[in-house]
Scaffold this motif. Sequence first.
Motif, PDB file in Angstrom:
ATOM      1  N   UNK A  15     -39.564  66.951 -47.302  1.00 18.14           N
ATOM      2  CA  UNK A  15     -38.955  65.785 -48.191  1.00 18.14           C
ATOM      3  C   UNK A  15     -39.479  64.543 -47.123  1.00 18.14           C
ATOM      4  N   UNK A  16     -39.737  63.233 -48.050  1.00 21.41           N
ATOM      5  CA  UNK A  16     -40.383  62.049 -47.335  1.00 21.41           C
ATOM      6  C   UNK A  16     -39.783  60.903 -48.191  1.00 21.41           C
ATOM      7  N   UNK A  17     -39.460  60.048 -47.206  1.00 23.28           N
ATOM      8  CA  UNK A  17     -38.862  58.727 -47.819  1.00 23.28           C
ATOM      9  C   UNK A  17     -39.613  57.621 -47.199  1.00 23.28           C
ATOM     10  N   UNK A  18     -39.559  56.743 -48.312  1.00 18.76           N
ATOM     11  CA  UNK A  18     -40.478  55.660 -48.448  1.00 18.76           C
ATOM     12  C   UNK A  18     -40.022  54.493 -47.298  1.00 18.76           C
ATOM     13  N   UNK A  19     -38.781  54.374 -47.270  1.00 21.92           N
ATOM     14  CA  UNK A  19     -38.071  53.481 -46.400  1.00 21.92           C
ATOM     15  C   UNK A  19     -36.459  53.966 -46.111  1.00 21.92           C
ATOM     16  N   UNK A  20     -35.856  53.570 -45.080  1.00 26.20           N
ATOM     17  CA  UNK A  20     -34.608  53.769 -44.453  1.00 26.20           C
ATOM     18  C   UNK A  20     -33.831  52.360 -44.738  1.00 26.20           C
ATOM     19  N   UNK A  21     -32.530  52.561 -44.937  1.00 33.18           N
ATOM     20  CA  UNK A  21     -31.665  51.131 -45.043  1.00 33.18           C
ATOM     21  C   UNK A  21     -31.337  50.952 -43.546  1.00 33.18           C
ATOM     22  N   UNK A  22     -30.854  49.600 -43.317  1.00 37.70           N
ATOM     23  CA  UNK A  22     -30.563  49.371 -41.967  1.00 37.70           C
ATOM     24  C   UNK A  22     -29.492  50.039 -41.328  1.00 37.70           C
ATOM     25  N   UNK A  23     -28.460  50.316 -42.276  1.00 31.91           N
ATOM     26  CA  UNK A  23     -27.400  51.239 -41.792  1.00 31.91           C
ATOM     27  C   UNK A  23     -27.374  52.493 -42.620  1.00 31.91           C
ATOM     28  N   UNK A  24     -27.424  53.583 -41.954  1.00 34.35           N
ATOM     29  CA  UNK A  24     -27.605  54.799 -42.724  1.00 34.35           C
ATOM     30  C   UNK A  24     -26.522  55.880 -42.217  1.00 34.35           C
ATOM     31  N   UNK A  25     -25.788  56.447 -43.198  1.00 36.12           N
ATOM     32  CA  UNK A  25     -24.394  57.443 -43.330  1.00 36.12           C
ATOM     33  C   UNK A  25     -25.122  58.514 -43.597  1.00 36.12           C
ATOM     34  N   UNK A  26     -24.914  59.625 -42.879  1.00 36.00           N
ATOM     35  CA  UNK A  26     -25.340  61.017 -42.874  1.00 36.00           C
ATOM     36  C   UNK A  26     -23.989  61.778 -43.294  1.00 36.00           C
ATOM     37  N   UNK A  27     -23.887  62.478 -44.215  1.00 27.65           N
ATOM     38  CA  UNK A  27     -22.799  63.172 -44.456  1.00 27.65           C
ATOM     39  C   UNK A  27     -23.205  64.775 -44.537  1.00 27.65           C
ATOM     40  N   UNK A  28     -22.374  65.589 -43.649  1.00 25.28           N
ATOM     41  CA  UNK A  28     -22.512  66.996 -43.711  1.00 25.28           C
ATOM     42  C   UNK A  28     -21.734  67.717 -44.512  1.00 25.28           C
ATOM     43  N   UNK A  29     -22.039  68.462 -45.652  1.00 23.06           N
ATOM     44  CA  UNK A  29     -21.134  69.297 -46.410  1.00 23.06           C
ATOM     45  C   UNK A  29     -20.916  70.461 -45.717  1.00 23.06           C
ATOM     46  N   UNK A  30     -19.970  70.656 -44.963  1.00 19.96           N
ATOM     47  CA  UNK A  30     -19.771  71.792 -43.989  1.00 19.96           C
ATOM     48  C   UNK A  30     -18.950  72.687 -44.607  1.00 19.96           C
ATOM     49  N   UNK A  31     -19.180  73.254 -45.930  1.00 25.86           N
ATOM     50  CA  UNK A  31     -17.931  74.152 -46.830  1.00 25.86           C
ATOM     51  C   UNK A  31     -19.098  75.199 -47.278  1.00 25.86           C
ATOM     52  N   UNK A  32     -18.743  76.353 -47.434  1.00 24.81           N
ATOM     53  CA  UNK A  32     -19.548  77.421 -48.022  1.00 24.81           C
ATOM     54  C   UNK A  32     -18.740  78.153 -49.024  1.00 24.81           C
ATOM     55  N   UNK A  33     -19.470  78.664 -49.967  1.00 22.38           N
ATOM     56  CA  UNK A  33     -18.849  79.265 -51.190  1.00 22.38           C
ATOM     57  C   UNK A  33     -18.670  80.771 -51.045  1.00 22.38           C
ATOM     58  N   UNK A  34     -17.647  81.527 -51.006  1.00 21.17           N
ATOM     59  CA  UNK A  34     -17.242  82.823 -51.102  1.00 21.17           C
ATOM     60  C   UNK A  34     -17.351  83.415 -52.476  1.00 21.17           C
TER      61      UNK A  34
END
Length: 111
Positions: A15-34
């Motif tokens: 995965x490559x990004x051309x640019x990043x925003x000044x403020x970055x939010x990262x969300x980890x979806x820490x759920x697993x399907x059973x």
Amino acid sequence: RPNANLGPQKAAKGCRFRYFPPLLFLHLARFAYNPETNSRKKINNSFKFPPNINLAAFMPDTADDNSSNEGEEAKSENMKEESGSYQPHEYELAAVIVHSGGAASGHYISY
């Protein structure tokens, strides 16, 4: 042989990004399907993260990037002017949001 080039091929996935925003939010979806219970389960194990992160490895090398990125360069320059010392791929941790509850419901708490 007309189909000599068919079959397994060498490839690189990423995965490559051309640019990043000044403020970055990262969300980890820490759920697993059973599939046995047909339900989601929350992953509660500890997750460690650094106070600073450099995402330059996820930006294309300028020598390898054949696409025109004049628009992205202009956007990056505008962001730099607005924020002063904007680095397009370096971030410092400012807050953490923690989910309290189960996979189906709960509350979010920010620190």
